[in-house]
Design an enzyme around this catalytic site. Structure first.
Site, PDB file in Angstrom:
ATOM      1  N   CYS A   1       0.822  -1.213   0.000  1.00 36.83           N
ATOM      2  CA  CYS A   1       0.000   0.000   0.000  1.00 36.83           C
ATOM      3  C   CYS A   1       0.854   1.262   0.000  1.00 36.83           C
ATOM      4  O   CYS A   1       1.998   1.250   0.449  1.00 36.83           O
ATOM      5  CB  CYS A   1      -0.917  -0.002   1.225  1.00 36.83           C
ATOM      6  SG  CYS A   1      -2.252   1.189   1.053  1.00 36.83           S
TER       7      CYS A   1
ATOM      8  N   ASP B   1      -7.251  -3.561  11.084  1.00 31.81           N
ATOM      9  CA  ASP B   1      -6.090  -2.683  11.197  1.00 31.81           C
ATOM     10  C   ASP B   1      -5.999  -2.215  12.644  1.00 31.81           C
ATOM     11  O   ASP B   1      -7.000  -2.206  13.375  1.00 31.81           O
ATOM     12  CB  ASP B   1      -6.282  -1.484  10.254  1.00 31.81           C
ATOM     13  CG  ASP B   1      -5.012  -0.679  10.042  1.00 31.81           C
ATOM     14  OD1 ASP B   1      -3.952  -1.057  10.584  1.00 31.81           O
ATOM     15  OD2 ASP B   1      -5.086   0.339   9.335  1.00 31.81           O
TER      16      ASP B   1
HETATM   17  O1  LIG Z   1      -0.949   4.613   4.432  1.00 29.23           O
HETATM   18  C1  LIG Z   1      -1.563   5.636   4.710  1.00 29.23           C
HETATM   19  O2  LIG Z   1      -1.015   6.744   4.696  1.00 29.23           O
HETATM   20  C2  LIG Z   1      -3.007   5.559   5.063  1.00 29.23           C
HETATM   21  C3  LIG Z   1      -3.720   6.735   5.190  1.00 29.23           C
HETATM   22  C4  LIG Z   1      -5.048   6.692   5.509  1.00 29.23           C
HETATM   23  C5  LIG Z   1      -5.683   5.484   5.714  1.00 29.23           C
HETATM   24  C6  LIG Z   1      -4.987   4.303   5.601  1.00 29.23           C
HETATM   25  C7  LIG Z   1      -3.647   4.321   5.281  1.00 29.23           C
HETATM   26  N1  LIG Z   1      -2.922   3.154   5.150  1.00 29.23           N
HETATM   27  C8  LIG Z   1      -3.396   1.864   5.484  1.00 29.23           C
HETATM   28  O3  LIG Z   1      -3.051   1.570   6.818  1.00 29.23           O
HETATM   29  C9  LIG Z   1      -2.852   0.185   6.979  1.00 29.23           C
HETATM   30  C10 LIG Z   1      -1.673  -0.171   7.835  1.00 29.23           C
HETATM   31  O4  LIG Z   1      -0.536   0.542   7.529  1.00 29.23           O
HETATM   32  P1  LIG Z   1       0.878   0.165   8.178  1.00 29.23           P
HETATM   33  O5  LIG Z   1       1.388  -1.034   7.447  1.00 29.23           O
HETATM   34  O6  LIG Z   1       0.672  -0.100   9.621  1.00 29.23           O
HETATM   35  O7  LIG Z   1       1.735   1.352   7.936  1.00 29.23           O
HETATM   36  C11 LIG Z   1      -2.777  -0.365   5.602  1.00 29.23           C
HETATM   37  O8  LIG Z   1      -4.012  -0.997   5.405  1.00 29.23           O
HETATM   38  C12 LIG Z   1      -2.749   0.776   4.668  1.00 29.23           C
HETATM   39  O9  LIG Z   1      -3.555   0.468   3.574  1.00 29.23           O
END
Ligand SMILES: O=C(O)c1ccccc1N[C@@H]1O[C@H](COP(=O)(O)O)[C@@H](O)[C@H]1O
Length: 210
Positions: free
Chosen positions: A7, A129
């Site tokens: 992502c 999440d």
């Molecule tokens: O990645 C971002 O900036 C973000 C912004 C707003 C909503 C979701 C976002 N990311 C999502 O968050 C999870 C976990 O991220 P991490 O691996 O803990 O950094 C993932 O699902 C991203 O799609």
């Protein structure tokens, strides 16, 4: 076999390796407060590089229809990933756009998992999440992880994916302990917020398929 979404990709030099190393999904963030935010023009440029077997996921936070229309139109999205939406709003978005729709459920306690039940019939997948602090600028993408043991014995009402604080070193254990069929990572494959790292992307995808 577990598959993986990388992502927050925002450049061809990190998108291309994510695809080459075997990501099943690539995510583009449409949220201005995020260091991974992409413009519609950038999303179109990136989307054009994605082969048909890899799904393009747009990540949104309580989006207006206009934002969704422009993102879907510019990046030919295959999936809408929605954060901070209610079941009625998710239903309306899914009905309007007719695109596979995922809803993020923020988890800190076992009770938080119950929110997944509210999305039966209105979402295609739940993304578990970690809950970010109320004061945080982002509802995801902060490298926070929740206690995976909370998922033990939980009867999932929908297909689901695991995210939150995953990285190349912990993803194999996460899959083993939770049985996740799809894992999602953002900050765990970065060298700094918003800057994806090809070496970490490759290591993450290797660990997922090992
Ligand atoms: O990645 C971002 O900036 C973000 C912004 C707003 C909503 C979701 C976002 N990311 C999502 O968050 C999870 C976990 O991220 P991490 O691996 O803990 O950094 C993932 O699902 C991203 O799609």
């Amino acid at each position: 076999m577990t598959t993986a979404k990388i992502c927050g990709l925002s450049t061809p030099v990190t998108l291309d390796p994510a695809i080459r190393h075997g990501a099943s999904h690539v995510g583009f963030v449409f949220f201005p407060a995020s260091p991974r935010h992409v413009t519609f023009a950038k999303a179109a440029e990136l989307a054009a590089r994605v082969p048909g077997h890899v799904a393009k996921v747009g990540v949104f936070v309580d989006p207006e229809d206009d934002m969704l229309e422009q993102a879907v139109g510019s990046a030919a999205l295959d999936v809408l990933q929605l954060h901070k939406v209610t079941p009625p709003r998710a239903a309306a978005i899914r009905a309007k756009f007719g695109i596979e729709t995922w809803v993020a459920v923020a988890v800190r306690t076992r009770d938080d998992l119950e929110a997944a039940h509210g999305f039966v019939g209105v979402a295609d997948r739940i993304l578990y999440d970690a809950k970010t602090p109320d004061s945080a600028a982002l509802p995801g993408g902060m490298g926070l992880r929740f206690d995976w043991d909370l998922l033990e014995g939980f009867r999932h009402p929908l297909p689901w994916a695991l995210s939150g604080g995953l990285d190349p070193a912990n993803v194999a254990e996460a899959i083993r302990r939770t049985g996740a069929e799809l894992v999602d990572v953002s900050s765990g494959v970065e060298s700094e917020p918003g800057k994806k790292d090809e070496t970490k992307i490759a290591a993450f995808l290797r660990a997922v398929t090992a």
